[in-house]
Scaffold this motif. Structure first.
Motif, PDB file in Angstrom:
ATOM      1  N   GLY A  29       0.872  -1.245  -0.064  1.00  0.00           N
ATOM      2  CA  GLY A  29       0.013   0.123   0.098  1.00  0.00           C
ATOM      3  C   GLY A  29       0.907   1.282   0.074  1.00  0.00           C
ATOM      4  N   THR A  33      -3.300   3.882  -2.605  1.00  0.00           N
ATOM      5  CA  THR A  33      -3.780   2.642  -2.970  1.00  0.00           C
ATOM      6  C   THR A  33      -3.764   1.777  -1.653  1.00  0.00           C
ATOM      7  N   ASP A  34      -4.756   0.848  -1.567  1.00  0.00           N
ATOM      8  CA  ASP A  34      -4.698   0.027  -0.281  1.00  0.00           C
ATOM      9  C   ASP A  34      -3.852  -1.178  -0.619  1.00  0.00           C
ATOM     10  N   SER A 130      -9.173  -7.257  -2.483  1.00  0.00           N
ATOM     11  CA  SER A 130      -7.475  -6.951  -2.141  1.00  0.00           C
ATOM     12  C   SER A 130      -6.776  -7.622  -3.233  1.00  0.00           C
TER      13      SER A 130
END
Length: 148
Positions: A29, A33-34, A130
């Motif tokens: 991340g 952005t995760d 994810s």
């Protein structure tokens, strides 16, 4: 918009499939952005050829040495102007690759990849929060190549 009015990042990625599995890396991340699964790859250094960038990035992120095949697809996305930042364009080229040596294990220290794993291809193809969009793009392009 003229190319001098925005920043551009060129990146190169690999689709590596073996025995119904795909090799993915875990992106830890950043501010935009995760964390999540992505294809091994990343930014191309100044003056670096795209296939050489794939070899380097895959080694850093997965521990494997690869032979780079043909380009599978390209993708461009943009991030519009934000306060304090110039507009940004990311141009991504996805290559087919195969492992020719090395051992699974992330070599990158202090970077954006925490680890890499082999995941079932069909699980990786399923959209989830994810998993980065580039994974689906790469799998779709790889399947198109292998069904020719």
């Amino acid at each position: 918009m003229h190319f001098t009015d925005y920043d551009t990042r060129v990146a190169a990625y690999a689709v590596i499939v073996d025995d119904g599995r795909i090799l993915l890396s875990w992106f830890n991340g950043n501010h935009r952005t995760d964390p999540g699964w992505t294809l091994p790859g990343g930014g191309v250094d100044y003056g670096e050829q795209l296939p050489a960038a794939v070899v380097r990035e895959v080694k850093e992120e997965t521990g494997y040495d690869v032979e780079v095949g043909e380009p599978l697809t390209t993708n461009v996305f943009v991030v519009p102007f934000e306060a304090g930042r110039r507009p940004y364009q990311s141009t991504r080229v996805i290559f087919e690759a195969r492992i020719v040596g090395g051992v699974l294990g992330t070599l990158e220290v202090g970077g954006t990849t925490d680890f890499a794993e082999w995941l079932p291809l069909e699980d990786a193809a399923a959209t989830s929060e994810s998993t980065a969009d580039i994974v689906g793009l790469g799998i779709e392009a790889w399947k198109a190549l292998t069904t020719r």
